[in-house]
Motif scaffolding. Structure first.
Motif, PDB file in Angstrom:
ATOM      1  N   PHE A 175       0.835  -1.202   0.000  1.00  0.00           N
ATOM      2  CA  PHE A 175       0.000   0.000   0.000  1.00  0.00           C
ATOM      3  C   PHE A 175       0.871   1.255   0.000  1.00  0.00           C
ATOM      4  CE2 PHE A 175      -2.047   3.437   2.382  1.00  0.00           C
ATOM      5  CZ  PHE A 175      -3.139   3.680   1.552  1.00  0.00           C
ATOM      6  N   TRP A 176       1.903   1.268   0.838  1.00  0.00           N
ATOM      7  CA  TRP A 176       2.784   2.431   0.907  1.00  0.00           C
ATOM      8  C   TRP A 176       3.497   2.682  -0.414  1.00  0.00           C
ATOM      9  CZ3 TRP A 176       5.504   1.636   6.320  1.00  0.00           C
ATOM     10  CH2 TRP A 176       4.582   1.901   7.332  1.00  0.00           C
ATOM     11  N   GLU A 177       3.824   1.617  -1.155  1.00  0.00           N
ATOM     12  CA  GLU A 177       4.461   1.786  -2.467  1.00  0.00           C
ATOM     13  C   GLU A 177       3.562   2.602  -3.396  1.00  0.00           C
ATOM     14  OE1 GLU A 177       5.419  -2.023  -4.137  1.00  0.00           O
ATOM     15  OE2 GLU A 177       6.435  -2.642  -2.296  1.00  0.00           O
ATOM     16  N   LYS A 178       2.258   2.370  -3.300  1.00  0.00           N
ATOM     17  CA  LYS A 178       1.317   3.115  -4.141  1.00  0.00           C
ATOM     18  C   LYS A 178       1.118   4.541  -3.626  1.00  0.00           C
ATOM     19  CE  LYS A 178      -1.113  -1.007  -5.550  1.00  0.00           C
ATOM     20  NZ  LYS A 178      -2.194  -1.906  -5.251  1.00  0.00           N
TER      21      LYS A 178
ATOM     22  N   LYS B 284       5.609   7.975  -3.569  1.00  0.00           N
ATOM     23  CA  LYS B 284       6.452   7.799  -4.758  1.00  0.00           C
ATOM     24  C   LYS B 284       7.925   7.559  -4.390  1.00  0.00           C
ATOM     25  CE  LYS B 284       7.118  12.712  -5.238  1.00  0.00           C
ATOM     26  NZ  LYS B 284       6.515  13.922  -5.628  1.00  0.00           N
ATOM     27  N   ASN B 285       8.317   7.960  -3.191  1.00  0.00           N
ATOM     28  CA  ASN B 285       9.701   7.784  -2.750  1.00  0.00           C
ATOM     29  C   ASN B 285      10.017   6.332  -2.393  1.00  0.00           C
ATOM     30  OD1 ASN B 285       8.575  10.501  -1.956  1.00  0.00           O
ATOM     31  ND2 ASN B 285      10.761  10.914  -1.885  1.00  0.00           N
ATOM     32  N   LEU B 286       9.002   5.530  -2.181  1.00  0.00           N
ATOM     33  CA  LEU B 286       9.183   4.115  -1.860  1.00  0.00           C
ATOM     34  C   LEU B 286       8.927   3.330  -3.136  1.00  0.00           C
ATOM     35  CD1 LEU B 286       9.789   1.976   0.260  1.00  0.00           C
ATOM     36  CD2 LEU B 286       7.362   1.928   0.806  1.00  0.00           C
ATOM     37  N   ASN B 287      10.011   2.947  -3.800  1.00  0.00           N
ATOM     38  CA  ASN B 287       9.880   2.353  -5.120  1.00  0.00           C
ATOM     39  C   ASN B 287      10.863   1.187  -5.281  1.00  0.00           C
ATOM     40  OD1 ASN B 287       9.034   2.018  -7.730  1.00  0.00           O
ATOM     41  ND2 ASN B 287      10.320   3.654  -8.548  1.00  0.00           N
ATOM     42  N   PRO B 288      10.527   0.012  -4.733  1.00  0.00           N
ATOM     43  CA  PRO B 288      11.429  -1.130  -4.883  1.00  0.00           C
ATOM     44  C   PRO B 288      11.480  -1.607  -6.333  1.00  0.00           C
ATOM     45  CG  PRO B 288       9.378  -1.843  -3.914  1.00  0.00           C
ATOM     46  CD  PRO B 288       9.324  -0.346  -4.000  1.00  0.00           C
TER      47      PRO B 288
ATOM     48  N   GLU C 296      18.148   1.677   0.820  1.00  0.00           N
ATOM     49  CA  GLU C 296      17.497   2.989   0.816  1.00  0.00           C
ATOM     50  C   GLU C 296      15.977   2.848   0.918  1.00  0.00           C
ATOM     51  OE1 GLU C 296      19.621   2.055  -1.812  1.00  0.00           O
ATOM     52  OE2 GLU C 296      21.360   2.902  -0.806  1.00  0.00           O
ATOM     53  N   ASP C 297      15.443   1.806   0.254  1.00  0.00           N
ATOM     54  CA  ASP C 297      14.000   1.569   0.319  1.00  0.00           C
ATOM     55  C   ASP C 297      13.574   1.211   1.742  1.00  0.00           C
ATOM     56  OD1 ASP C 297      13.594   1.874  -2.515  1.00  0.00           O
ATOM     57  OD2 ASP C 297      14.414  -0.147  -2.780  1.00  0.00           O
ATOM     58  N   ILE C 298      14.385   0.403   2.403  1.00  0.00           N
ATOM     59  CA  ILE C 298      14.071  -0.008   3.775  1.00  0.00           C
ATOM     60  C   ILE C 298      14.101   1.205   4.706  1.00  0.00           C
ATOM     61  CG2 ILE C 298      14.811  -1.429   5.734  1.00  0.00           C
ATOM     62  CD1 ILE C 298      15.905  -3.435   3.645  1.00  0.00           C
ATOM     63  N   LEU C 299      15.102   2.064   4.520  1.00  0.00           N
ATOM     64  CA  LEU C 299      15.198   3.262   5.354  1.00  0.00           C
ATOM     65  C   LEU C 299      14.021   4.203   5.100  1.00  0.00           C
ATOM     66  CD1 LEU C 299      19.039   3.918   5.126  1.00  0.00           C
ATOM     67  CD2 LEU C 299      17.766   2.915   7.040  1.00  0.00           C
ATOM     68  N   MET C 300      13.584   4.309   3.836  1.00  0.00           N
ATOM     69  CA  MET C 300      12.428   5.153   3.512  1.00  0.00           C
ATOM     70  C   MET C 300      11.166   4.568   4.144  1.00  0.00           C
ATOM     71  SD  MET C 300      10.933   7.765   2.282  1.00  0.00           S
ATOM     72  CE  MET C 300      12.318   8.555   1.491  1.00  0.00           C
TER      73      MET C 300
ATOM     74  N   SER D  46       5.760  15.937   4.758  1.00  0.00           N
ATOM     75  CA  SER D  46       6.965  15.925   5.583  1.00  0.00           C
ATOM     76  C   SER D  46       8.166  15.387   4.806  1.00  0.00           C
ATOM     77  CB  SER D  46       6.731  15.084   6.836  1.00  0.00           C
ATOM     78  OG  SER D  46       7.898  15.012   7.608  1.00  0.00           O
ATOM     79  N   ILE D  47       7.951  14.314   4.074  1.00  0.00           N
ATOM     80  CA  ILE D  47       9.035  13.726   3.276  1.00  0.00           C
ATOM     81  C   ILE D  47       9.457  14.691   2.179  1.00  0.00           C
ATOM     82  CG2 ILE D  47       9.581  11.897   1.614  1.00  0.00           C
ATOM     83  CD1 ILE D  47       7.854  10.034   3.410  1.00  0.00           C
ATOM     84  N   ASP D  48       8.483  15.307   1.491  1.00  0.00           N
ATOM     85  CA  ASP D  48       8.800  16.255   0.428  1.00  0.00           C
ATOM     86  C   ASP D  48       9.549  17.469   0.961  1.00  0.00           C
ATOM     87  OD1 ASP D  48       7.670  14.609  -1.462  1.00  0.00           O
ATOM     88  OD2 ASP D  48       5.769  15.707  -1.550  1.00  0.00           O
ATOM     89  N   SER D  49       9.132  17.983   2.129  1.00  0.00           N
ATOM     90  CA  SER D  49       9.792  19.172   2.679  1.00  0.00           C
ATOM     91  C   SER D  49      11.206  18.846   3.149  1.00  0.00           C
ATOM     92  CB  SER D  49       8.978  19.788   3.809  1.00  0.00           C
ATOM     93  OG  SER D  49       8.949  18.948   4.935  1.00  0.00           O
ATOM     94  N   SER D  50      11.419  17.646   3.697  1.00  0.00           N
ATOM     95  CA  SER D  50      12.776  17.285   4.121  1.00  0.00           C
ATOM     96  C   SER D  50      13.667  17.071   2.902  1.00  0.00           C
ATOM     97  CB  SER D  50      12.772  16.043   5.017  1.00  0.00           C
ATOM     98  OG  SER D  50      12.344  14.903   4.315  1.00  0.00           O
TER      99      SER D  50
END
Length: 108
Positions: A31-34, A37-41, A54-58, A79-83
Motif C-alpha cells: 500500500f505504501w508503495e502506491k 512515490k519515494n518508496l519504489n522497490p 534505501e528503500d528499507i530506510l524510507m 513531511s518527506i517532500d519538505s525534508s
C-alpha cells in the motif's frame, strides 16, 4: 526510526524480509508503495519486489511518521517532500558557497 535498524549486508531484500525487519505486514508495504512515490522497490520476474537499503530506510521513515508521529498519509508525504527540499536546498547552498570561495580565491 524508533530503534537502530539491523539490516543485513546484502544488496536486495524480499518483501517478506523487509516485513520482518520493520515489523510490518507485506500488504502495508505494498500500500505504501502506491501512496509514496519515494518508496519504489525494483520489480523483477513475476512482479517480485526487491528492496534495497534505501528503500528499507524510507519505509522506516514512513512508519515512524505514521505510527509514532501520528501523521496522516498526506501529512507524511508533505513531511518527506519538505525534508527532501531542505536537503536539496542545503546541497545547492554548499555548491554556491564553493563557487564563491573559488571566485574569492581567484581575486586574491
Amino acid at each position: 526510526m524508533n530503534k537502530k535498524l539491523e539490516i543485513e549486508d546484502k544488496k536486495y531484500f524480499s518483501i517478506s524480509e523487509v516485513s520482518k525487519i520493520l515489523d510490518l505486514k507485506a500488504h502495508t508495504l505494498r500500500f505504501w508503495e502506491k501512496a509514496f512515490k519515494n518508496l519504489n522497490p525494483m520489480t523483477w520476474k513475476g512482479n517480485r519486489r526487491y528492496y534495497q537499503r534505501e528503500d528499507i530506510l524510507m519505509a522506516d521513515k514512513i512508519k515512524s511518521l505514521l505510527q509514532v508521529d501520528g501523521l496522516t498519509i498526506s501529512g507524511a508525504k508533505k513531511s518527506i517532500d519538505s525534508s527532501k527540499e531542505a536537503l536539496t536546498s542545503t546541497i545547492h547552498s554548499k555548491e554556491i558557497l564553493d563557487d564563491l570561495d573559488k571566485i574569492l580565491t581567484g581575486l586574491k
